[in-house]
Motif scaffolding. Structure first.
Motif, PDB file in Angstrom:
ATOM      1  N   GLY A  24      70.162  82.733-108.109  1.00 48.52           N
ATOM      2  CA  GLY A  24      70.326  82.218-106.754  1.00 48.52           C
ATOM      3  C   GLY A  24      69.023  81.851-106.102  1.00 48.52           C
ATOM      4  N   VAL A  25      68.003  82.710-106.244  1.00 49.34           N
ATOM      5  CA  VAL A  25      66.705  82.440-105.611  1.00 49.34           C
ATOM      6  C   VAL A  25      66.024  81.244-106.270  1.00 49.34           C
ATOM      7  N   VAL A  26      66.031  81.182-107.590  1.00 50.49           N
ATOM      8  CA  VAL A  26      65.358  80.089-108.298  1.00 50.49           C
ATOM      9  C   VAL A  26      66.033  78.757-107.992  1.00 50.49           C
ATOM     10  N   CYS A  41      61.080  78.292 -95.976  1.00 49.48           N
ATOM     11  CA  CYS A  41      62.163  78.805 -95.138  1.00 49.48           C
ATOM     12  C   CYS A  41      63.494  78.823 -95.886  1.00 49.48           C
ATOM     13  N   CYS A  42      63.785  77.748 -96.610  1.00 48.42           N
ATOM     14  CA  CYS A  42      65.060  77.695 -97.328  1.00 48.42           C
ATOM     15  C   CYS A  42      65.137  78.741 -98.438  1.00 48.42           C
ATOM     16  N   THR A  43      64.022  78.920 -99.150  1.00 48.58           N
ATOM     17  CA  THR A  43      64.009  79.933-100.223  1.00 48.58           C
ATOM     18  C   THR A  43      64.053  81.338 -99.654  1.00 48.58           C
ATOM     19  N   LEU A  44      63.358  81.556 -98.538  1.00 52.31           N
ATOM     20  CA  LEU A  44      63.339  82.888 -97.929  1.00 52.31           C
ATOM     21  C   LEU A  44      64.729  83.303 -97.472  1.00 52.31           C
ATOM     22  N   SER A  45      65.503  82.356 -96.962  1.00 51.90           N
ATOM     23  CA  SER A  45      66.869  82.688 -96.528  1.00 51.90           C
ATOM     24  C   SER A  45      67.711  83.197 -97.702  1.00 51.90           C
ATOM     25  N   GLN A  46      67.557  82.542 -98.854  1.00 49.73           N
ATOM     26  CA  GLN A  46      68.300  82.996-100.036  1.00 49.73           C
ATOM     27  C   GLN A  46      67.806  84.362-100.501  1.00 49.73           C
ATOM     28  N   MET A  54      68.770  90.191-101.107  1.00 52.57           N
ATOM     29  CA  MET A  54      68.330  91.572-100.850  1.00 52.57           C
ATOM     30  C   MET A  54      69.423  92.372-100.151  1.00 52.57           C
ATOM     31  N   VAL A  55      70.103  91.734 -99.202  1.00 54.36           N
ATOM     32  CA  VAL A  55      71.220  92.418 -98.538  1.00 54.36           C
ATOM     33  C   VAL A  55      72.319  92.736 -99.544  1.00 54.36           C
ATOM     34  N   LEU A  72      72.535  73.553 -99.195  1.00 56.99           N
ATOM     35  CA  LEU A  72      71.263  72.849 -99.392  1.00 56.99           C
ATOM     36  C   LEU A  72      71.472  71.574-100.212  1.00 56.99           C
ATOM     37  N   SER A  73      72.325  71.660-101.237  1.00 54.00           N
ATOM     38  CA  SER A  73      72.583  70.495-102.082  1.00 54.00           C
ATOM     39  C   SER A  73      73.260  69.381-101.293  1.00 54.00           C
ATOM     40  N   CYS A  74      74.246  69.745-100.487  1.00 55.65           N
ATOM     41  CA  CYS A  74      74.944  68.722 -99.692  1.00 55.65           C
ATOM     42  C   CYS A  74      74.014  68.097 -98.662  1.00 55.65           C
ATOM     43  N   ALA A  75      73.137  68.906 -98.066  1.00 52.72           N
ATOM     44  CA  ALA A  75      72.183  68.355 -97.106  1.00 52.72           C
ATOM     45  C   ALA A  75      71.254  67.353 -97.777  1.00 52.72           C
ATOM     46  N   SER A  76      70.759  67.681 -98.962  1.00 47.85           N
ATOM     47  CA  SER A  76      69.894  66.748 -99.695  1.00 47.85           C
ATOM     48  C   SER A  76      70.649  65.477-100.044  1.00 47.85           C
TER      49      SER A  76
END
Length: 517
Positions: A314-316, A359-364, A369-370, A412-416
């Protein structure tokens, strides 16, 4: 038993009998003149012969079955005859028999039996001798025929004229192991049908009434008469499927590495400089990590690999899609900032794409972590998922967290895709938004088709579907965005010029201002 020795020898004999290894204990009642066994009194006479008579305990109660009892009538009718015949067998003296038969008649009459029936029964018994009653009755047809000096004749069974065999007394043959008997509604108990045991159940004896379920880690064989150990299944490197996917993952990881080397060697050429070099380098690293993270899914699951499988993926992938999103936004800003009065000129530079990626990676990362803190994944041995195999797999812990992670990546994919699609009509001498649009279309299509395929597979094939989606989406991004540029760099150096990119080349005579970032 009649003992001819002395009392001490008899005691020693009883002790010898009790010294056995079978746990059997013998008790002995020793008497010289009279001894009782059940309702028989055995007496030694003066001439050392034995006499028998009926023994009754004191006080004596009349416990005979009452004539008005609710027992079947044929049983009540036969009780007097059986009792008179019994005392006839027990009493060795006719006088003793006469006394006890009179007493027995009185007791029957007191229990409600009719006197003339009792008298008739006594007469029938009196005509029989004690020798006849004590004679052993053989049930062997041949022996009985020989005793009667009569020839043995075969019984003519119906529908058995040829073989003269005795027919079976049931409607069906015996149920062999692997089957169980079930009775048919409305039929006699001797009429049953044999049905095979269900999958996972066995019967290992003939005419089983029910099938036995195998333990969870065992399965039934084809004949359903034996439980076999289930085989263990997981996507291993030794498995042909696992080896093929691992090989593809390494090959696909070498592709962005090779293109990264090409871009580094040609970093001063116009097409590389106009391609947002810094973001492209980040994207190359992200694609290499995407391909290599699929290797974590191969091998026997354990606690560590289960914790890092989905979270690393997920993070990568969030990092990878964030790079594409930043690249798309910078393409739009680059074209819009050509106007000197545009307010977007202040956003041109490396700060904005790095911020977007971070920012986008940090959110993931926060989402994962949660997930790990609340309900972390763990290895699971599933014995009921497949009937013939024990599946060792990683349990996601929280299915909701897993789909939230995929949902964020899809967002993120749909936004791109949307931003690149809206920017497709920008000047096209070198409009990278068109390549990004097509790459994101491939990316989104792969993951949309992944969902039904992932939910419809089981065992190691579920893991294989996810690895295939990771590799194919990574290859789609790499091919659609960077292969056209590699083609120009390596095979068409005449197109790798500033004049061509600005629309002054032979292939395009439109004037276009390109801002390199």
């Amino acid at each position: 038993m009649v003992w001819h020795g002395d009392r001490e020898e008899l005691s020693e004999f009883v002790t010898y009998l009790n010294d056995n290894s079978f746990g059997i204990k013998f008790t002995a009642n020793i008497e010289r003149e009279n001894i009782v066994f059940l309702d028989v009194l055995v007496t030694r006479l003066s001439d050392n012969t034995l006499a028998t008579s009926v023994h009754r305990k004191f006080p004596e109660y009349n416990t005979l079955l009452h004539a008005e009892s609710c027992h079947p009538r044929h049983i009540i009718r036969n009780i007097p005859k059986s009792q008179f015949m019994r005392i006839k067998r027990i009493c060795s003296s006719e006088q003793e028999y006469s006394n006890f038969s009179v007493d027995l008649s009185r007791r029957f009459i007191n229990r409600g039996y009719k006197a003339h029936n009792i008298s008739t029964t006594m007469d029938v018994t009196n005509r029989l001798t004690r020798t006849e009653l004590l004679e052993y009755k053989s049930h062997n047809l041949a022996t009985s025929a020989q005793q009667r000096n009569q020839p043995l004749r075969f019984i003519e069974w119906e529908n058995s004229n040829v073989t003269r065999t005795v027919p079976i007394s049931v409607c069906t043959e015996s149920c062999s192991p692997g089957y169980r008997k079930t009775y048919q509604h409305g039929q006699l108990k001797c009429c049953f049908i044999c049905i095979p045991c269900s999958d996972g159940e066995i019967s290992n004896k003939t005419d089983s009434v029910e099938c036995l379920r195998c333990p969870d880690d065992h399965m039934s064989n084809e004949r359903r008469d034996m439980c076999l150990q289930k085989s263990v299944e997981f996507l291993a490197y030794e498995d042909p499927l696992g080896a093929a996917l691992a090989t593809l993952a390494i090959l696909f990881a070498l592709m962005p590495t090779a293109i990264l080397i090409i871009f580094s060697l040609y970093k001063e050429t116009p097409i590389v400089r106009a391609n947002n070099r810094e973001i492209s380098y980040f994207l190359f690293v992200a694609l290499v990590m995407c391909c290599l993270c699929s290797l974590i899914f191969i091998g026997r699951p354990n606690r560590v690999t289960c914790l890092i499988q989905q979270t690393t993926f997920g993070v990568v992938f969030a990092f990878c899609v964030s790079c594409v999103l930043a690249k798309t936004i910078m393409v739009v800003i680059a074209f819009k900032a050509t106007n000197p009065k545009s307010s977007l000129r202040k956003w041109v530079g490396p700060a904005l794409p790095i911020t977007i990626i971070f920012c986008c990676t940090l959110s993931q990362i926060i989402l994962c972590m949660v997930w790990l803190l609340i309900s972390p994944p763990f290895p699971e041995v599933n014995m009921k998922y497949l009937s013939t195999k024990i599946v060792i797999q990683c349990n996601d812990g929280s299915t909701f967290a897993f789909w939230c992670m995929l949902g964020y990546m899809s967002l993120l994919s749909c936004a791109s895709f949307v931003i690149a699609f809206l920017a497709r009509k920008l000047p096209d001498s070198f409009n990278e938004a068109q390549f990004i649009t097509f790459s994101m279309l491939v990316f989104v299509s792969v993951w949309i088709s992944f969902i039904p395929a992932y939910l419809s597979t089981k065992g190691k094939y579920m893991v294989a579907v996810e690895i295939f989606a990771i590799l194919s989406s990574s290859a789609g991004l790499l091919s659609c965005i960077f292969l056209p540029k590699c083609y120009i760099i390596l095979l068409r150096p005449d197109m790798n010029t500033k004049e061509y990119l600005m629309g002054k080349g032979a292939h395009n005579h439109k004037k276009t201002n390109i801002v390199g970032v």
